[in-house]
Design an enzyme around this catalytic site. Structure first.
Site, PDB file in Angstrom:
ATOM      1  N   ARG A 144      -7.460   9.004  16.515  1.00  0.00           N
ATOM      2  CA  ARG A 144      -6.221   8.650  15.833  1.00  0.00           C
ATOM      3  C   ARG A 144      -5.794   9.800  14.929  1.00  0.00           C
ATOM      4  NH1 ARG A 144      -6.271   5.701  19.259  1.00  0.00           N
ATOM      5  NH2 ARG A 144      -6.212   3.433  19.338  1.00  0.00           N
ATOM      6  N   TYR A 155       4.670  -6.236  17.808  1.00  0.00           N
ATOM      7  CA  TYR A 155       4.902  -5.404  16.614  1.00  0.00           C
ATOM      8  C   TYR A 155       5.668  -4.129  16.991  1.00  0.00           C
ATOM      9  CZ  TYR A 155       3.336  -2.436  12.625  1.00  0.00           C
ATOM     10  OH  TYR A 155       3.253  -1.591  11.541  1.00  0.00           O
ATOM     11  N   ASN A 163      -1.569   6.694  11.021  1.00  0.00           N
ATOM     12  CA  ASN A 163      -2.560   5.842  10.356  1.00  0.00           C
ATOM     13  C   ASN A 163      -2.713   6.283   8.908  1.00  0.00           C
ATOM     14  OD1 ASN A 163      -3.287   6.007  13.371  1.00  0.00           O
ATOM     15  ND2 ASN A 163      -4.409   4.226  12.659  1.00  0.00           N
ATOM     16  N   ARG A 175     -11.938  -2.971  22.048  1.00  0.00           N
ATOM     17  CA  ARG A 175     -10.836  -3.955  22.114  1.00  0.00           C
ATOM     18  C   ARG A 175      -9.787  -3.463  23.105  1.00  0.00           C
ATOM     19  NH1 ARG A 175      -9.504  -4.267  15.778  1.00  0.00           N
ATOM     20  NH2 ARG A 175      -9.057  -2.101  16.269  1.00  0.00           N
ATOM     21  N   ASP A 210      11.970 -12.842  -1.205  1.00  0.00           N
ATOM     22  CA  ASP A 210      11.618 -12.664   0.199  1.00  0.00           C
ATOM     23  C   ASP A 210      12.702 -11.858   0.922  1.00  0.00           C
ATOM     24  OD1 ASP A 210       9.409 -14.286   2.041  1.00  0.00           O
ATOM     25  OD2 ASP A 210      11.121 -13.450   3.161  1.00  0.00           O
ATOM     26  N   ILE A 257     -10.361   3.391   7.563  1.00  0.00           N
ATOM     27  CA  ILE A 257     -10.979   4.129   6.452  1.00  0.00           C
ATOM     28  C   ILE A 257     -11.172   3.198   5.256  1.00  0.00           C
ATOM     29  CG2 ILE A 257     -10.687   6.050   4.826  1.00  0.00           C
ATOM     30  CD1 ILE A 257      -9.493   7.672   7.134  1.00  0.00           C
ATOM     31  N   LYS A 288       9.570  -3.023  16.200  1.00  0.00           N
ATOM     32  CA  LYS A 288       9.857  -1.749  15.518  1.00  0.00           C
ATOM     33  C   LYS A 288      10.925  -0.960  16.303  1.00  0.00           C
ATOM     34  CE  LYS A 288       6.838  -1.411  11.960  1.00  0.00           C
ATOM     35  NZ  LYS A 288       7.362  -1.614  10.590  1.00  0.00           N
ATOM     36  N   PHE A 343       0.838  -1.210   0.000  1.00  0.00           N
ATOM     37  CA  PHE A 343       0.000   0.000   0.000  1.00  0.00           C
ATOM     38  C   PHE A 343       0.872   1.259   0.000  1.00  0.00           C
ATOM     39  CE2 PHE A 343      -2.245   2.834   3.260  1.00  0.00           C
ATOM     40  CZ  PHE A 343      -2.924   3.568   2.298  1.00  0.00           C
ATOM     41  N   ILE A 344       1.735   1.390   0.998  1.00  0.00           N
ATOM     42  CA  ILE A 344       2.558   2.603   1.087  1.00  0.00           C
ATOM     43  C   ILE A 344       3.622   2.593  -0.014  1.00  0.00           C
ATOM     44  CG2 ILE A 344       4.112   3.962   2.569  1.00  0.00           C
ATOM     45  CD1 ILE A 344       2.646   2.722   5.015  1.00  0.00           C
TER      46      ILE A 344
END
Ligand SMILES: NC(=O)c1ccc[n+]([C@@H]2O[C@H](COP(=O)([O-])OP(=O)(O)OC[C@H]3O[C@@H](n4cnc5c(N)ncnc54)[C@H](O)[C@@H]3O)[C@@H](O)[C@H]2O)c1
Length: 313
Positions: free
Chosen positions: A206, A139, A168, A267, A50, A183, A143, A11-12
């Protein structure tokens, strides 16, 4: 300048490729699959492989001046299910990548980190880069560890590195699997005639950044001599209910039915509010986000409808 985009079919990455090409840079993309929504771009050299394949990645970095690392093999919500796979797939693979870069003499890296997870539960509003790093997901921990290895590589071996702690991102080509952000998920559901789901009461806030603004920031980072960590957000917050209202306005303006969400239980891993302070990126990199949430939602809605049209006709 020749740039290797690792994860450049995502996506990015797909927007970063567009931005670099528009600026006249040479682009090589390394990914394990092609782009989901477009055919290969003319002028881009694609290498399928990969991140864990060190021999192939070493070959792919030949003649390259800089690398933009846009791969993550995990997402925040599921990374705790298998932290070991997260460590192997992302941390170990990236540490090996840094060794390959040193051997190949590639001395510049832009790395996509995560402003929504590295800080953990924010103690300030907005959150600046100096905020303590106490992630509450594997995650986020991975990072932070990668950021620290980049810093070490800079300190010991002169790697120029810019870490972009993205908030986001949203915009065209955002997936609809429900893991890449609300979104895209909401727009795809509406386009398919499904009801929008909101976890909790919709009050969580956010920082939504349009993906093209983020791609602009990648280019600014590439063109700069800076090294260090930069928040990459819009710098303003919007609640989940604000987003739903924005989507409702857009959908109704194109003749669609009112958007009425179903509210589900909240959540435990969703912190109430994360808004990034983007002063450092504005000052050091001469960048500022330009696309408002309303403009971005309208454009994303047009794109999603186009995709649905392409598949049904
Ligand atoms: N999308 C977000 O909400 C968000 C927010 C903050 C940070 N980020 C970070 O930005 C980066 C890019 O995210 P994105 O949203 O474009 O994700 P994405 O899943 O759309 O793209 C990632 C790309 O990496 C490729 N890839 C994954 N594992 C690979 C492997 N082992 N070897 C080779 N290629 C592999 C995928 O095929 C995909 O094309 C990631 O590091 C992510 O953690 C994303």
């Amino acid at each position: 300048m020749k740039v290797l985009l690792i994860g450049g079919c995502g996506f990015i990455g797909s927007h970063v490729a567009d931005r670099l090409l528009a600026d006249g840079l040479q682009v090589r993309v390394y990914d394990r699959r092609p782009e989901l929504f477009r055919t290969p771009l003319p002028g881009v050299e694609y290498v399928m492989g990969d991140l864990a394949d060190t021999a192939q990645i070493y070959e792919a970095m030949s003649g390259v001046d800089a690398i933009i690392h846009l791969v993550s093999t995990t997402v925040p919500s599921t990374s705790n299910l298998d932290p070991e796979a997260d460590i192997t797939g992302n941390l170990v693979a990236t540490v090996r990548l840094l060794e390959m870069m040193r051997a190949a003499g590639v001395r510049k890296m832009i790395y996509l980190s995560s402003g929504g997870t590295v800080y953990g539960i924010p103690r300030t509003d907005p959150v600046a880069e100096t905020h303590p790093l106490q992630p509450i997901s594997s995650y986020g921990i991975v990072k932070v560890a990668i950021e620290n290895y980049l810093h070490m590589e800079h300190h010991l071996h002169g790697l120029q590195h810019v870490v972009l702690r993205a908030s986001n991102p949203y915009g065209p080509r955002q997936g609809h699997t429900g893991i890449q952000g609300i979104i895209g998920t909401h727009l795809w559901r509406i386009a398919k005639g499904e009801q929008v789901e909101v976890w909790g009461d919709g009050s969580i806030v956010r920082d939504f950044i349009h993906v093209r603004d983020l791609a602009d920031l990648c280019l600014a980072a590439l063109n700069s001599d800076a090294s260090g960590c930069y928040n990459a957000g819009y710098g303003e917050g919007a609640s989940v209910n604000d987003v739903v209202r924005g989507i409702d306005r857009t959908v109704q303006a194109t003749g669609g039915a009112p958007v009425v969400p179903i509210y589900k239980p909240g959540r435990s891993f969703d912190v109430p509010r994360v808004v990034l302070d983007i002063t450092r990126a504005r000052t050091d990199l001469g960048w500022s986000p330009k696309i408002t949430l309303d403009e971005g939602i309208a454009e994303s809605w047009d794109w999603v409808r186009e995709q649905i049209g392409n598949h049904t006709h």
